[in-house]
Design an enzyme around this catalytic site. Sequence first.
Site, mmCIF file in Angstrom:
data_model
loop_
_atom_site.group_PDB
_atom_site.id
_atom_site.type_symbol
_atom_site.label_atom_id
_atom_site.label_comp_id
_atom_site.label_asym_id
_atom_site.label_seq_id
_atom_site.Cartn_x
_atom_site.Cartn_y
_atom_site.Cartn_z
ATOM 1 N N MET A 166 -11.971 -5.537 4.603
ATOM 2 C CA MET A 166 -11.221 -4.649 5.476
ATOM 3 C C MET A 166 -11.063 -5.319 6.839
ATOM 4 O O MET A 166 -12.045 -5.584 7.525
ATOM 5 C CB MET A 166 -11.942 -3.308 5.625
ATOM 6 C CG MET A 166 -11.996 -2.465 4.362
ATOM 7 S SD MET A 166 -10.354 -2.063 3.702
ATOM 8 C CE MET A 166 -9.615 -1.194 5.086
ATOM 9 N N HIS A 217 -1.162 -1.109 -4.311
ATOM 10 C CA HIS A 217 -2.452 -0.740 -3.735
ATOM 11 C C HIS A 217 -2.460 0.758 -3.477
ATOM 12 O O HIS A 217 -1.565 1.288 -2.811
ATOM 13 C CB HIS A 217 -2.671 -1.505 -2.427
ATOM 14 C CG HIS A 217 -4.024 -1.319 -1.834
ATOM 15 N ND1 HIS A 217 -5.132 -2.004 -2.280
ATOM 16 C CD2 HIS A 217 -4.460 -0.520 -0.831
ATOM 17 C CE1 HIS A 217 -6.190 -1.651 -1.580
ATOM 18 N NE2 HIS A 217 -5.809 -0.737 -0.687
ATOM 19 N N SER A 262 0.838 -1.199 0.000
ATOM 20 C CA SER A 262 0.000 0.000 0.000
ATOM 21 C C SER A 262 0.871 1.246 0.000
ATOM 22 O O SER A 262 1.604 1.511 0.957
ATOM 23 C CB SER A 262 -0.903 0.001 1.236
ATOM 24 O OG SER A 262 -1.617 1.207 1.309
ATOM 25 N N ASP A 279 -7.172 -6.305 3.494
ATOM 26 C CA ASP A 279 -6.443 -5.052 3.721
ATOM 27 C C ASP A 279 -6.584 -4.631 5.177
ATOM 28 O O ASP A 279 -7.693 -4.391 5.651
ATOM 29 C CB ASP A 279 -7.012 -3.965 2.800
ATOM 30 C CG ASP A 279 -6.288 -2.633 2.938
ATOM 31 O OD1 ASP A 279 -5.303 -2.551 3.671
ATOM 32 O OD2 ASP A 279 -6.744 -1.665 2.279
ATOM 33 N N ASP A 300 -4.748 3.829 -1.993
ATOM 34 C CA ASP A 300 -5.920 4.206 -1.202
ATOM 35 C C ASP A 300 -6.371 5.621 -1.538
ATOM 36 O O ASP A 300 -5.585 6.575 -1.455
ATOM 37 C CB ASP A 300 -5.594 4.134 0.289
ATOM 38 C CG ASP A 300 -5.456 2.703 0.781
ATOM 39 O OD1 ASP A 300 -6.355 1.900 0.491
ATOM 40 O OD2 ASP A 300 -4.449 2.390 1.448
ATOM 41 N N MET A 311 -12.243 4.764 -1.095
ATOM 42 C CA MET A 311 -12.917 4.972 0.191
ATOM 43 C C MET A 311 -13.562 6.348 0.160
ATOM 44 O O MET A 311 -13.158 7.282 0.866
ATOM 45 C CB MET A 311 -11.899 4.848 1.327
ATOM 46 C CG MET A 311 -11.433 3.428 1.558
ATOM 47 S SD MET A 311 -10.189 3.298 2.859
ATOM 48 C CE MET A 311 -8.709 3.517 1.859
ATOM 49 N N MET A 357 -9.021 8.469 -0.371
ATOM 50 C CA MET A 357 -9.899 8.862 0.731
ATOM 51 C C MET A 357 -10.378 10.294 0.518
ATOM 52 O O MET A 357 -9.608 11.146 0.064
ATOM 53 C CB MET A 357 -9.159 8.757 2.060
ATOM 54 C CG MET A 357 -8.525 7.402 2.326
ATOM 55 S SD MET A 357 -7.707 7.368 3.932
ATOM 56 C CE MET A 357 -6.766 5.840 3.786
ATOM 57 N N HIS A 378 -8.356 1.615 -4.421
ATOM 58 C CA HIS A 378 -9.392 1.383 -3.411
ATOM 59 C C HIS A 378 -10.088 2.706 -3.114
ATOM 60 O O HIS A 378 -9.499 3.595 -2.494
ATOM 61 C CB HIS A 378 -8.716 0.795 -2.158
ATOM 62 C CG HIS A 378 -9.648 0.570 -1.012
ATOM 63 N ND1 HIS A 378 -9.188 0.302 0.259
ATOM 64 C CD2 HIS A 378 -11.002 0.556 -0.926
ATOM 65 C CE1 HIS A 378 -10.204 0.152 1.077
ATOM 66 N NE2 HIS A 378 -11.318 0.297 0.380
#
Length: 232
Positions: free
Chosen positions: A147, A43, A18, A185, A45, A78, A47, A76
Amino acid sequence: MNKSAADRKKRKVLIAPSLLSADFMSLAREIEATGEAGADLLHVDIMDGHFVPNMTIGPFIVEAIRKTTSLPLDVHLMIERPERYIDDFIGAGADFVSVHMEASVHLNRILNHIKEKGAKAGVALNPATPVSCLASAVYDLDFVLIMSVNPGFGGQAFIPHSLEKIKETKKLLALKNPSALIEVDGGVKPDNFRTLADCGADILVMGSAFYLSGDYKALVQNLRRGKKQALR
């Protein structure tokens, strides 16, 4: 050789570091070192400060990452109303795109749109979201992202009951979508990597455990051999 050991020999578990835990002051070098170490995916993330209490990066950073590596990008989302940005992230180079069950009103439509745009479509489940919520969406997804910490911050401890959730997801997919993968994750470390794989995980996301290891290549090699390696 027992059945789980035989299955393990046949099935390669993919390692997805990540980037949220990487050194952003040297991001290009970190990405290069991650690929050289033998990682399988990156990966990323995303957000928004609303769905989770933190903010990270947008499509233009993903596009810059895409230019520095040939590794598949596992993005991913979020974020609230992820359908607003799916085209942007796939256009920026995302190969895998996961959206949260909790943030998606028209989930089947979103999953099919991701696939129509040429990316793998995933559904992410927060720790308190039951696997049963996937009952109708399971036919349209390419992977499930479980998660094993509450999303929003790196470095959290693994939630133990996630192991049962992985097993339950494995059973559901075996019945309704056998080709779909399970990604995990949160709190993934060398000392639980093999247990997670044995429970059914196909992709394991590693953040601080990877980028604080001191030797990325040695860590990947040890994980492939089933050995444990402490953080430096």
